[in-house]
Write a protein that holds these residues in place. Structure first.
Motif, PDB file in Angstrom:
ATOM      1  N   GLN A  40      -0.178   7.831  -7.373  1.00  0.00           N
ATOM      2  CA  GLN A  40      -0.803   6.827  -6.531  1.00  0.00           C
ATOM      3  C   GLN A  40      -2.323   7.017  -6.454  1.00  0.00           C
ATOM      4  O   GLN A  40      -3.084   6.063  -6.559  1.00  0.00           O
ATOM      5  N   ILE A  69      -1.143  -5.810   1.007  1.00  0.00           N
ATOM      6  CA  ILE A  69      -0.192  -5.707  -0.107  1.00  0.00           C
ATOM      7  C   ILE A  69      -0.280  -4.328  -0.745  1.00  0.00           C
ATOM      8  O   ILE A  69       0.726  -3.672  -0.988  1.00  0.00           O
ATOM      9  N   ARG A  70      -1.493  -3.865  -0.991  1.00  0.00           N
ATOM     10  CA  ARG A  70      -1.671  -2.550  -1.612  1.00  0.00           C
ATOM     11  C   ARG A  70      -1.108  -1.445  -0.707  1.00  0.00           C
ATOM     12  O   ARG A  70      -0.379  -0.572  -1.157  1.00  0.00           O
ATOM     13  N   ALA A 114       2.668  -1.447  -0.601  1.00  0.00           N
ATOM     14  CA  ALA A 114       3.253  -0.906  -1.824  1.00  0.00           C
ATOM     15  C   ALA A 114       3.143   0.613  -1.833  1.00  0.00           C
ATOM     16  O   ALA A 114       4.082   1.326  -2.187  1.00  0.00           O
ATOM     17  N   ARG A 149      -8.369  -4.182  -9.623  1.00  0.00           N
ATOM     18  CA  ARG A 149      -8.931  -3.173  -8.725  1.00  0.00           C
ATOM     19  C   ARG A 149     -10.385  -3.507  -8.369  1.00  0.00           C
ATOM     20  O   ARG A 149     -10.835  -3.267  -7.254  1.00  0.00           O
ATOM     21  N   ALA A 161      15.810   1.900  -5.591  1.00  0.00           N
ATOM     22  CA  ALA A 161      14.471   1.353  -5.836  1.00  0.00           C
ATOM     23  C   ALA A 161      14.537  -0.157  -6.047  1.00  0.00           C
ATOM     24  O   ALA A 161      13.757  -0.913  -5.470  1.00  0.00           O
ATOM     25  N   VAL A 184      -3.560 -11.151  -7.224  1.00  0.00           N
ATOM     26  CA  VAL A 184      -2.554 -10.730  -6.251  1.00  0.00           C
ATOM     27  C   VAL A 184      -1.221 -10.482  -6.960  1.00  0.00           C
ATOM     28  O   VAL A 184      -0.533  -9.500  -6.711  1.00  0.00           O
ATOM     29  N   ASP A 185      -0.887 -11.365  -7.902  1.00  0.00           N
ATOM     30  CA  ASP A 185       0.347 -11.176  -8.665  1.00  0.00           C
ATOM     31  C   ASP A 185       0.286  -9.891  -9.489  1.00  0.00           C
ATOM     32  O   ASP A 185       1.279  -9.174  -9.609  1.00  0.00           O
ATOM     33  N   ILE A 187      -1.424  -7.177  -8.828  1.00  0.00           N
ATOM     34  CA  ILE A 187      -1.296  -6.029  -7.931  1.00  0.00           C
ATOM     35  C   ILE A 187       0.166  -5.813  -7.555  1.00  0.00           C
ATOM     36  O   ILE A 187       0.678  -4.698  -7.600  1.00  0.00           O
ATOM     37  N   ARG A 188       0.847  -6.891  -7.194  1.00  0.00           N
ATOM     38  CA  ARG A 188       2.263  -6.791  -6.823  1.00  0.00           C
ATOM     39  C   ARG A 188       3.097  -6.276  -7.994  1.00  0.00           C
ATOM     40  O   ARG A 188       3.900  -5.357  -7.850  1.00  0.00           O
ATOM     41  N   GLU A 241      -7.318  -2.936 -13.998  1.00  0.00           N
ATOM     42  CA  GLU A 241      -8.653  -2.512 -13.629  1.00  0.00           C
ATOM     43  C   GLU A 241      -9.445  -3.698 -13.074  1.00  0.00           C
ATOM     44  O   GLU A 241     -10.171  -3.567 -12.079  1.00  0.00           O
ATOM     45  N   GLN A 284      13.020  -2.929  -3.422  1.00  0.00           N
ATOM     46  CA  GLN A 284      12.006  -3.827  -3.951  1.00  0.00           C
ATOM     47  C   GLN A 284      12.426  -5.288  -3.824  1.00  0.00           C
ATOM     48  O   GLN A 284      11.633  -6.139  -3.415  1.00  0.00           O
ATOM     49  N   VAL A 325      -4.947  -8.681   0.535  1.00  0.00           N
ATOM     50  CA  VAL A 325      -4.848  -7.839  -0.653  1.00  0.00           C
ATOM     51  C   VAL A 325      -4.705  -6.373  -0.220  1.00  0.00           C
ATOM     52  O   VAL A 325      -3.908  -5.627  -0.767  1.00  0.00           O
ATOM     53  N   GLU A 354       2.127  -4.594 -10.622  1.00  0.00           N
ATOM     54  CA  GLU A 354       1.763  -3.224 -10.945  1.00  0.00           C
ATOM     55  C   GLU A 354       2.477  -2.250 -10.002  1.00  0.00           C
ATOM     56  O   GLU A 354       3.035  -1.243 -10.412  1.00  0.00           O
ATOM     57  N   ALA A 355       2.470  -2.596  -8.698  1.00  0.00           N
ATOM     58  CA  ALA A 355       3.103  -1.727  -7.709  1.00  0.00           C
ATOM     59  C   ALA A 355       4.602  -1.646  -7.965  1.00  0.00           C
ATOM     60  O   ALA A 355       5.201  -0.561  -7.896  1.00  0.00           O
ATOM     61  N   GLU A 356       5.224  -2.782  -8.296  1.00  0.00           N
ATOM     62  CA  GLU A 356       6.661  -2.780  -8.547  1.00  0.00           C
ATOM     63  C   GLU A 356       6.973  -1.955  -9.790  1.00  0.00           C
ATOM     64  O   GLU A 356       7.947  -1.213  -9.829  1.00  0.00           O
ATOM     65  N   GLU A 357       6.121  -2.102 -10.804  1.00  0.00           N
ATOM     66  CA  GLU A 357       6.321  -1.369 -12.042  1.00  0.00           C
ATOM     67  C   GLU A 357       6.221   0.139 -11.802  1.00  0.00           C
ATOM     68  O   GLU A 357       7.044   0.912 -12.285  1.00  0.00           O
ATOM     69  N   LEU A 401       6.283   3.301  -1.788  1.00  0.00           N
ATOM     70  CA  LEU A 401       6.420   4.325  -2.814  1.00  0.00           C
ATOM     71  C   LEU A 401       6.518   5.709  -2.170  1.00  0.00           C
ATOM     72  O   LEU A 401       7.351   6.535  -2.530  1.00  0.00           O
ATOM     73  N   MET A 449     -12.907   5.792 -12.835  1.00  0.00           N
ATOM     74  CA  MET A 449     -12.416   4.448 -13.170  1.00  0.00           C
ATOM     75  C   MET A 449     -13.575   3.457 -13.308  1.00  0.00           C
ATOM     76  O   MET A 449     -14.675   3.704 -12.872  1.00  0.00           O
ATOM     77  N   LEU A 501       6.693   1.772  -9.028  1.00  0.00           N
ATOM     78  CA  LEU A 501       7.842   2.230  -8.246  1.00  0.00           C
ATOM     79  C   LEU A 501       9.068   2.370  -9.139  1.00  0.00           C
ATOM     80  O   LEU A 501       9.787   3.371  -9.072  1.00  0.00           O
ATOM     81  N   GLN A 502       9.287   1.383 -10.003  1.00  0.00           N
ATOM     82  CA  GLN A 502      10.449   1.439 -10.889  1.00  0.00           C
ATOM     83  C   GLN A 502      10.328   2.606 -11.863  1.00  0.00           C
ATOM     84  O   GLN A 502      11.294   3.327 -12.106  1.00  0.00           O
ATOM     85  N   GLU A 530       0.661 -14.971  -0.596  1.00  0.00           N
ATOM     86  CA  GLU A 530       0.900 -14.676  -1.998  1.00  0.00           C
ATOM     87  C   GLU A 530       1.759 -15.777  -2.620  1.00  0.00           C
ATOM     88  O   GLU A 530       1.457 -16.286  -3.697  1.00  0.00           O
TER      89      GLU A 530
END
Lengths: 467, 467
Positions: free
Chosen positions: A347, B260-261, B264, A228, B343, A257-258, A260-261, A225, B347, B257, A263-266, B268, B1, A268-269, B231
């Motif tokens: 999303q 990147i968003r 991602a 965001r 995935a 930035v880390d 966000i990256r 958050e 990634q 940023v 979170e996005a990877e998580e 997805l 949010m 997707l997985q 990054e």
């Protein structure tokens, strides 16, 4: 990556050749030559290089690095290797290295050590008190993302005094973009950027020029958050205040930035059915298998239920064996529609574009989309059946193609509408009950669609053929 | 949010109540009251508010905003609404609004207009030349992400002179973190941060204090790659230089940023089978349907092929109808394994952790993981069959449970190994041939696994039952 048209002034490049050379030199214990090469690298490149060495060579090279380089490199490494390297270090070496880090990074590294080792390191650490404070906050909280290193000043100070303060802290605080302005109780009142310090006369008070419309967060907030908020308001630094408004730290954009990256990877997985969403490329075969097996077992259970549903309809299958042909059509189409809807819902919830109260509006829209697509797909199946009929295949196979088309078409329509409802409804319901939809949606949607799909298909077949 | 523990000094919050109130006031044409409320909002919040109004009210409110607010808000809006609002504006209004924007944002907005309208706007624009230059670069290039607004200075300048230059450009360039140092040809030679300007005496030359290890990119580079560089090296601004090293612009972290968003979200969506990966929450039902249908049709074609594969085995199905029960088990398990592998591969390629040359190493690892999990799943199926046998279900259904277990077990093992190879191999092969694996992997993997799955299953069944 990044070899094409990136310019590096004086920064050597990491490629296969360099990795091989280093690997060779390290195994020959040529410490001087190796350091000569790697100390010219940016620490991010050096970390990438170390990630690609064999474990022994990686340890050896890391061992040769001076403490400040070790600190920078370790923070860039991914988890399995990071833990391996930490395990090999003496407590005194860890202290020396962690002392080079900002408080947020220090807390990050210490949280990976055993409780006793953390205590041992903390007793010898310079910023022990601050780091201990940060370790109090939950692992995914904004508090753990913040550093306590920052420049602050009372509101009655002048631009000249604040500039002096920046000078004094220049070494310790990196980067400095602005000065936080506090009242006598330490409550955050405003901020003054370095640009304003340059632009205003030395005798101006901070109070006169400070920006007072500030967005800040509390340390308990979830990291995602906080990320965001920085993203939404285009912030480079975000102050963290306690419940009374007292300034306790700041979060910088590079850490966000880390987040966000990651979170996005998580997400997707998780949506792809990797149970915990934290698989790293360097993880061992067993660790990867452990992360993937739970949802595979869940999916297997679901498809075994589908199997028993079909088992209940063997009587009809024995008579109309051709019905078996369309089991994959129903299953995979419902699955595809469900996944599309779920991905958009997860999303939208994550980005804040879909609110919990939007559920009816969303369902209505998704069902409309599903209806249009279902009609399109049913028409394709109709055309295929027509071609088959004209080619005489139906008579050859002894199939009543019209009835088959009715059965498959109606089933497909029903299953798609159902898949769309589950795919978009489930994430919203989870979200409404405070569960992160990314965590459970993916496999749940696929599996439930599978089961309900065969149920609908065979029930409709039963009705069409034996009414 | 963001309603929980975020502090907003003087910033009102956007919630359902506020949206309803504004909706009501706008429809009553209470312009003064509405502006009174919304002009206190941060532009990002105002944009969120406008996104949630009905189309007519959104247009009306946007129409009431002053040009500088319009510029800020428009840049925060998502595509469908953005285009709708632009369509309603007079050319002169667009010019007035775009003049308020940085060059990168101006180029972004103009690229959405028709060619004639763009030309019309450009003729009246202040920074026409710079914006025209930016529009030359490809849509996803670093050049389109950069702004031409920056502070630069010759190397022989002193700290005092550079500070004066910062002062002069303070209004126009926002934010300023550093001064780029150029030689006489405009070639980038180094950079000096504002902090250094504050810390060093006014008569020091920039050349003496500038940082010369700089990372820069060329404007043709892909945006995602530029984002990855910022990054990786924790950069807040990234200079863009032409082929000769001449400084032509800078990219700031807030734009990255967003890249990147978006990247991602796109990945997805693509992996979830949304064909173009740019579905927005506000898109119309038809637009959404159009984006999702292509891969659904592709998937349907795949499953129809599966259907014909099964059709070729009706002879065996007629005799051993119970084989139909396990079609979903084989299909969904192979599907799940394939998606997991795909995935991780997509990634890892995107993050640069997996290189094209790693293909054999990756395949070996994924097949090992798949083998372990396949054995685990086969054991579960074995246990289920054993329970069925002990409960007498097998005899009741007239099934040879041992042979069924052999058939299903061997098929499952084969299909899982095959799914893992396709799931992890396909993205790497695509990547090696210069195709972004995120674009094609998802539905391709699911669909090919479906088809090959039933082929393997029925071939093995044929062999087991009729050898």
């Amino acid at each position: 990556m990044a070899q094409t048209n990136e310019d590096r002034f004086g920064l050597p490049e990491v490629d296969h050749q360099l990795i091989e050379d280093i690997e060779d030199l390290v195994s020959k214990k040529e410490m001087g030559m190796v350091l000569n090469i790697v100390l010219d690298l940016h620490y991010a490149d050096l970390a990438m290089l170390i990630e690609r060495l064999e474990k022994e060579e990686a340890q050896q090279l890391f061992d040769w690095l001076p403490p400040n380089q070790r600190a920078d490199v370790l923070l860039e490494l991914d988890y399995p290797l990071r833990t391996v390297l930490l395990d090999e270090m003496e407590t005194s070496e860890i202290v020396e290295m962690v002392d080079e880090m900002d408080t947020d990074d220090a807390a990050d590294v210490l949280s990976e050590l055993s409780d006793e080792l953390t205590e041992e390191v903390l007793t010898s650490l310079e910023d022990a008190e601050e780091v201990r404070g940060l370790l109090q906050f939950g692992e995914d909280s904004a508090g753990r993302l913040m550093a306590t290193e920052l420049v602050s000043a009372p509101q009655h100070w002048t631009v000249g005094e604040a500039t002096e303060e920046v000078r004094r802290l220049a070494e310790e605080v990196e980067p400095i973009y602005l000065v936080y302005v506090l009242d006598d109780e330490g409550i955050l009142q405003g901020l003054v950027t370095l640009k304003q310090l340059l632009l205003n006369p030395a005798q101006t008070t901070l109070k006169a020029i400070m920006e007072t419309e500030i967005i800040s967060v509390q340390p308990e907030m979830d990291q995602e958050e906080a990320a965001r908020i920085m993203e939404k308001y285009d912030l480079t630094v975000l102050p963290v205040v306690d419940a009374n408004g007292k300034l306790i730290g700041r979060i910088t954009i590079d850490d966000v930035v880390d987040v966000i990256r990651e979170e996005a990877e998580e997400d997707l997985q998780r949506l792809s059915g990797i149970s915990f969403g934290d698989e790293e490329i360097g993880d061992s075969v067993l660790a990867v298998s452990r992360g993937r097996l739970p949802w595979l077992l869940f999916g297997l259970t679901g498809s075994l239920i589908s199997a028993f549903v079909i088992g209940n309809f063997t009587a009809i299958l024995e008579q109309v064996v051709i019905l078996a042909m369309f089991i994959p059509v129903i299953g995979s189409t419902a699955g595809n529609v469900g996944v599309q809807c779920a991905a958009i819902a997860v999303q939208g919830i994550a980005s804040g574009d879909i609110w919990a109260s939007d559920i009816l509006k969303r369902l209505l829209k998704e069902i409309s989309v599903a209806f249009i697509n279902a009609i399109a797909l049913a028409m394709v199946i109709g055309c295929v059946m027509l071609v088959l009929k004209l080619s005489g295949w139906g008579e050859m196979a002894g199939a009543d193609l019209l009835r088959l088309f009715e059965t498959v078409g109606i089933s497909l329509l029903t299953c798609i509408l159902m898949a769309a409802s589950i795919g978009s409804g489930a994430p919203l319901l989870l979200h409404r009950h405070g569960i992160d939809p990314a965590k459970a949606t993916g496999p749940f949607v696929t599996t439930s669609n599978d089961i309900i799909g065969v149920m609908i298909y065979f029930s409709i077949a039963q009705f069409m053929y034996f009414r």
